[in-house]
Write an enzyme that holds these catalytic residues in place. Structure first.
Site, short mmCIF file in Angstrom:
data_model
loop_
_atom_site.label_atom_id
_atom_site.label_comp_id
_atom_site.label_asym_id
_atom_site.label_seq_id
_atom_site.Cartn_x
_atom_site.Cartn_y
_atom_site.Cartn_z
N GLU A 103 0.83 -1.21 0.00
CA GLU A 103 0.00 0.00 0.00
C GLU A 103 0.86 1.26 0.00
O GLU A 103 0.62 2.19 -0.75
CB GLU A 103 -0.89 -0.03 1.24
CG GLU A 103 -2.10 0.84 1.13
CD GLU A 103 -3.20 0.21 0.29
OE1 GLU A 103 -4.33 0.60 0.45
OE2 GLU A 103 -2.92 -0.69 -0.54
N ASP A 104 1.86 1.31 0.86
CA ASP A 104 2.66 2.53 1.00
C ASP A 104 4.09 2.39 0.50
O ASP A 104 4.76 3.39 0.29
CB ASP A 104 2.72 2.94 2.49
CG ASP A 104 1.34 3.19 3.06
OD1 ASP A 104 0.55 3.86 2.39
OD2 ASP A 104 1.05 2.69 4.16
#
Ligand code: MN
Length: 495
Positions: free
Chosen positions: A82-83
């Protein structure tokens, strides 16, 4: 903390992990740590710390819950897609499919954001979350650890985000922790969210309760000394603690109509908790307590060892007149019950991974069948209920709301949302019982079918010889999705 300090903290974490898993190869954890440091290089938390500090803290929480090594690895990697820009394939290649699936599941859940209950994106995400959960419950435990750490560091987050995150925590994550029997996590999540969601009320409860906590604490201290002496005379070794009701649950209780902010009506603001080795000692201790302090008539004893709550909670509770005349609650339990109450599902995880489940392991069978019935129900609904609005209503009212538990006359326990009636009870026992329902007795007395059930009620369903056609009114009396669906179908089907 800078990266070098975090590396030291990580090595301590490895040492602790080794203690619990002496025979496991922990290389995979070190590799995950190096991987995460590269994926999140240069990223910072709102607190100014390197991003990976969050990942390590999540893994440390998971270790505290006795989770297996793969969960710890997934905890460290939970934000890399996600990041951190990593791909599913990278994780699968480096750490295996199982870890990759866990990380995927957690990332999906991370996209769940509460923005008004009718928001269709939110509902779709919630569906995904429950599907991921049903596949592997570790996903939800990792997500809970993630949320717990985010809540612990919420004060660094920009103001406009704080309230939304705290609100989500109260509405979804704390109830989830509760449904998994994780009492400690639930209490911490609620108390961390409380001041952001209801700042005024939080201040008020905190101020008003301080004195009560203090007075009762002193009283419990006396009880502790007297009881330890009495128990020692019988050669019973006990650990006696005082347990304060956490602030959010105290507030909710104060708001109840029957309490109406009267602190003297709450008897468990602080309770004495006695932890013993065996069940026999629990019952012997109950006798010793009642010999010293008289039980309070009508409030009396609840034996959740003989009849555990549906979320698995076990303990004996008794309310007695303490040495100062104040009513005090005393809770009696074994060490094992204590562990399970604090950590719930997670308490069993390390020893009972899903794949290696042993049929003779009663604790685990209990968890996988009874405790998780509602997860299966969610997945079921998700197939049956196409209307998103109805689905979110079902999830919120049936799964995440406050629960009560009611017994059949044989002592089987059923777990229902608050406000449930005998109709809901009948349909949760068996569809046929609902279809033949003619009337109901609660605690031996005939009651109307719209009678709201209380915690601990014994419900006897009176059956007709033939199926009874429900009336339109039943739709108003029933509150569970299950009962309503059955009633609706029968109202439609036979004219
Ligand atoms: Mn995270």
């Amino acid at each position: 903390m800078e990266i070098n300090d975090l590396d030291i903290k990580f090595r301590n974490f490895l040492t602790e992990t080794k203690k619990v898993n002496p025979n496991s190869n922990l290389d995979i954890l070190s590799r995950a740590w190096e991987f995460a440091k590269i994926a999140h290089a240069g990223q910072k938390r709102y607190s100014g710390e390197p991003y990976v500090s969050h990942l390590l803290d999540v893994a440390i929480i998971l270790l505290g819950w006795n989770m297996d090594i793969k969960s710890l690895v997934a905890g460290i990697l939970h934000d890399v897609t996600e990041d951190g820009g990593a791909k599913h394939g990278d994780i699968a290649q480096g750490f295996g499919d199982e870890v990759a699936l866990l990380v995927d599941g957690v990332s999906k859940v991370s996209r769940v954001q509460l923005r008004g209950s009718l928001d269709s994106v939110f509902i779709e995400n919630l569906r995904k979350m429950f599907v991921a959960m049903a596949k592997d419950l570790r996903v939800v435990l990792i997500k809970l650890a993630d949320r717990l750490h985010n809540m612990r560091t919420l004060n660094f987050v920009p103001d406009e985000k704080k309230k939304r995150i705290a609100n989500e925590t109260l509405q979804i994550y704390a109830p989830l922790a509760d449904r998994l029997g994780m009492g400690q996590a639930k209490a911490e999540l609620e108390d961390l969210a409380f001041p952001y969601v209801f700042p005024e009320e939080y201040k008020k409860v905190k101020e008003l309760s301080q004195n009560y906590y203090k007075t009762v604490d002193k009283e419990i201290d006396k009880i502790r000394k007297q009881l330890l002496t009495a128990l020692a005379q019988r050669n019973i070794r006990a650990n006696i603690q005082s347990r304060s009701k956490h602030l959010y649950s105290l507030w909710k209780k104060l708001c109840r109509a029957d309490i109406n902010w009267d602190f003297d009506k709450i008897h468990d603001i602080v309770a004495a908790r006695i932890i013993l080795d065996t069940v026999e000692q629990c019952y012997a201790t109950l006798g010793i307590i009642h010999n010293l302090y008289k039980p309070v008539p009508y409030l009396g004893i609840s034996d959740f060892i003989a009849q555990p709550k549906p979320n698995g909670y076990k303990s004996i509770h008794t309310k007695v007149f303490g040495p100062g005349g104040r009513i005090i609650e005393i809770q009696i339990r074994t060490h094992q019950m204590h562990q399970e109450d604090e950590y719930g599902l997670a308490a069993h995880w390390a020893y009972n991974e899903l794949k290696n489940q042993k049929v003779n392991d009663r604790a685990f069978v209990y968890h996988s069948s009874d405790k998780l019935k509602w997860v299966k129900q969610l997945v079921d609904w998700q197939k049956k209920i196409k209307d998103s609005e109805e689905y979110i209503k079902a999830v919120k009212s049936d799964i995440l709301n406050e629960r009560i538990f009611a017994f059949t006359p044989k002592g089987d326990v059923y777990d229902l949302p608050k406000g449930a009636t005998p109709i809901d009870f009948a349909y949760s026992v068996h569809t046929d019982l609902g279809n033949y329902l003619k009337g109901a007795k609660v605690n031996g007395k005939i009651v109307p079918l719209n009678n709201k059930l209380d915690n601990g009620d014994v419900v006897e369903i009176l059956k007709d010889k033939n199926p009874k056609k429900p009336t339109e009114k039943w739709m108003d009396f029933a509150i569970t999705t299950n009962a309503k669906r059955h009633i609706k179908r029968r109202l439609k089907s036979d004219p």
